[in-house]
Design an enzyme around this catalytic site. Structure first.
Site, short mmCIF file in Angstrom:
data_model
loop_
_atom_site.label_atom_id
_atom_site.label_comp_id
_atom_site.label_asym_id
_atom_site.label_seq_id
_atom_site.Cartn_x
_atom_site.Cartn_y
_atom_site.Cartn_z
N GLY A 294 -19.92 -24.87 162.54
CA GLY A 294 -19.12 -25.14 161.50
C GLY A 294 -19.19 -26.39 161.22
O GLY A 294 -20.06 -27.64 161.99
N ASP B 123 -16.75 -26.99 170.31
CA ASP B 123 -16.54 -26.51 169.12
C ASP B 123 -15.39 -26.75 168.25
O ASP B 123 -14.36 -27.36 168.93
CB ASP B 123 -16.57 -24.96 169.65
CG ASP B 123 -17.08 -24.01 168.31
OD1 ASP B 123 -17.28 -24.62 167.13
OD2 ASP B 123 -17.15 -22.93 168.32
N GLY B 124 -15.48 -26.45 167.04
CA GLY B 124 -14.05 -26.68 166.37
C GLY B 124 -13.37 -25.43 166.40
O GLY B 124 -13.56 -24.41 167.32
N ALA B 125 -12.26 -25.38 165.32
CA ALA B 125 -11.18 -24.27 165.39
C ALA B 125 -10.62 -24.17 163.96
O ALA B 125 -10.72 -25.21 163.25
CB ALA B 125 -10.25 -24.28 166.32
N LYS C 9 -10.45 -18.44 165.72
CA LYS C 9 -11.89 -19.05 165.25
C LYS C 9 -12.38 -18.02 164.61
O LYS C 9 -12.18 -17.05 164.70
CB LYS C 9 -12.39 -19.56 166.54
CG LYS C 9 -12.35 -20.86 167.32
CD LYS C 9 -13.09 -21.18 168.37
CE LYS C 9 -14.51 -21.18 167.97
NZ LYS C 9 -14.85 -22.05 166.91
N GLY C 10 -13.63 -18.43 163.87
CA GLY C 10 -14.54 -17.50 163.31
C GLY C 10 -14.30 -17.67 161.74
O GLY C 10 -14.89 -16.96 160.99
N GLY C 11 -13.90 -18.80 161.31
CA GLY C 11 -13.91 -18.86 159.76
C GLY C 11 -15.51 -18.79 159.27
O GLY C 11 -15.49 -18.50 157.92
N GLU D 294 -19.80 -17.67 169.67
CA GLU D 294 -18.75 -18.75 170.15
C GLU D 294 -17.99 -18.23 171.38
O GLU D 294 -18.10 -19.07 172.09
CB GLU D 294 -17.99 -19.17 169.08
CG GLU D 294 -18.49 -19.64 167.80
CD GLU D 294 -17.61 -20.04 166.78
OE1 GLU D 294 -18.07 -20.89 165.86
OE2 GLU D 294 -16.62 -19.40 166.68
C1 5RP Z 1 -16.85 -21.00 162.92
C2 5RP Z 1 -15.74 -21.52 163.68
C3 5RP Z 1 -15.42 -22.64 163.36
O1 5RP Z 1 -15.26 -23.49 164.56
C4 5RP Z 1 -14.03 -22.92 162.56
O2 5RP Z 1 -14.46 -22.14 161.42
C5 5RP Z 1 -13.88 -24.51 162.17
O3 5RP Z 1 -14.98 -24.73 161.40
P1 5RP Z 1 -14.93 -26.15 160.65
O4 5RP Z 1 -15.15 -27.22 161.90
O5 5RP Z 1 -15.89 -26.36 159.48
O6 5RP Z 1 -13.40 -26.80 160.00
O7 5RP Z 1 -15.04 -20.99 164.16
O8 5RP Z 1 -17.06 -19.54 163.28
#
Ligand code: 5RP
Length: 218
Positions: free
Chosen positions: A29, A81-83, A94-96, A103
């Site tokens: 992400g 990792d992000g969320a 997560k999973g956007g 992940e």
């Molecule tokens: C990807 C994810 C990302 O961590 C979540 O979507 C956050 O994305 P970003 O850092 O672009 O805001 O789970 O599958």
């Protein structure tokens, strides 16, 4: 600060959680991308990385950062990792970006999970962000009907195939008051590969970029 400035700020701060001469798990992400770019500055101080998506692996390699196969690695010291959402208990959605299965695997295999996000991601109750569910393609309609029975409104993510060759249903209209119970319940639906609730194995540290600096919840 813009949300992207906050993501960059927190990604830089997360470098402090990196243990030298170890293997680092890498998320997916825009926030994880900032972390990858920052990690490039200390790439000679780490042993290598395990990536949670093809996209992150490609970005890591473009910086000359070694990417290892999880099966060839004994221990990952930290996963960064992000969320899409987090509550104060560090249960996450997560999973956007569609990388939820890998992940979750890399997070499970890591000693510590450091979640980095801009402060808009902290919510009281999870579920405003549609919950991604990765599904085996032939089970899509069946799983969608089961999700409706649980009160959700699943929407098939358009033109999207995961790195594992599966499809994503984004489930709207959920108010997730018991994330661990719902994570278990969704996992029990035949045809579901993974759901985007990271509650059984949530984050260990949540770092939030904000106008007033990086806030840390542990
Ligand atoms: C990807 C994810 C990302 O961590 C979540 O979507 C956050 O994305 P970003 O850092 O672009 O805001 O789970 O599958």
């Amino acid at each position: 600060m813009t949300p992207d400035d906050k993501k960059k700020q927190v990604a830089l701060a997360a470098l402090e959680t990196v243990e030298m001469d170890t293997i680092i798990g890498i998320g997916t992400g825009s926030t994880a991308n900032h972390f990858i770019d920052a990690l490039a500055g200390i790439k000679h101080k780490i042993e290598g990385t395990v990536a949670s998506s093809e996209a992150s692996a490609e970005r890591l390699r473009s910086h000359g950062i070694p990417v290892l196969e999880l099966n060839n690695v004994n221990e990952i010291s930290v996963y960064v990792d992000g969320a899409d959402e987090s509550n104060k208990h560090m249960h996450l959605i997560k999973g956007g970006g569609g990388a939820l299965t890998r992940e979750k695997i890399v997070a499970a295999a890591s000693k510590r999970f450091v979640c980095i996000a801009d402060d808009s991601k902290l919510v009281d109750v999870l579920g405003k962000f549609p919950l991604p569910v990765e599904v085996i393609p032939m089970a899509r309609s069946y799983v969608a009907r089961e999700l409706v029975k649980l009160g959700g409104k699943p929407i098939w993510r358009d033109n999207f195939v995961t790195d594992n060759g599966n499809v994503i249903l984004d489930v709207h209209n959920l108010e997730i008051t018991d994330p661990v119970a719902l994570e278990n319940e969704l996992n029990a639906i035949t045809g579901v590969v993974t759901n985007g609730l990271f509650a059984r194995r949530g984050a260990d540290i949540l770092m939030l970029g904000s106008d007033n600096g990086v806030k840390v919840i542990e």
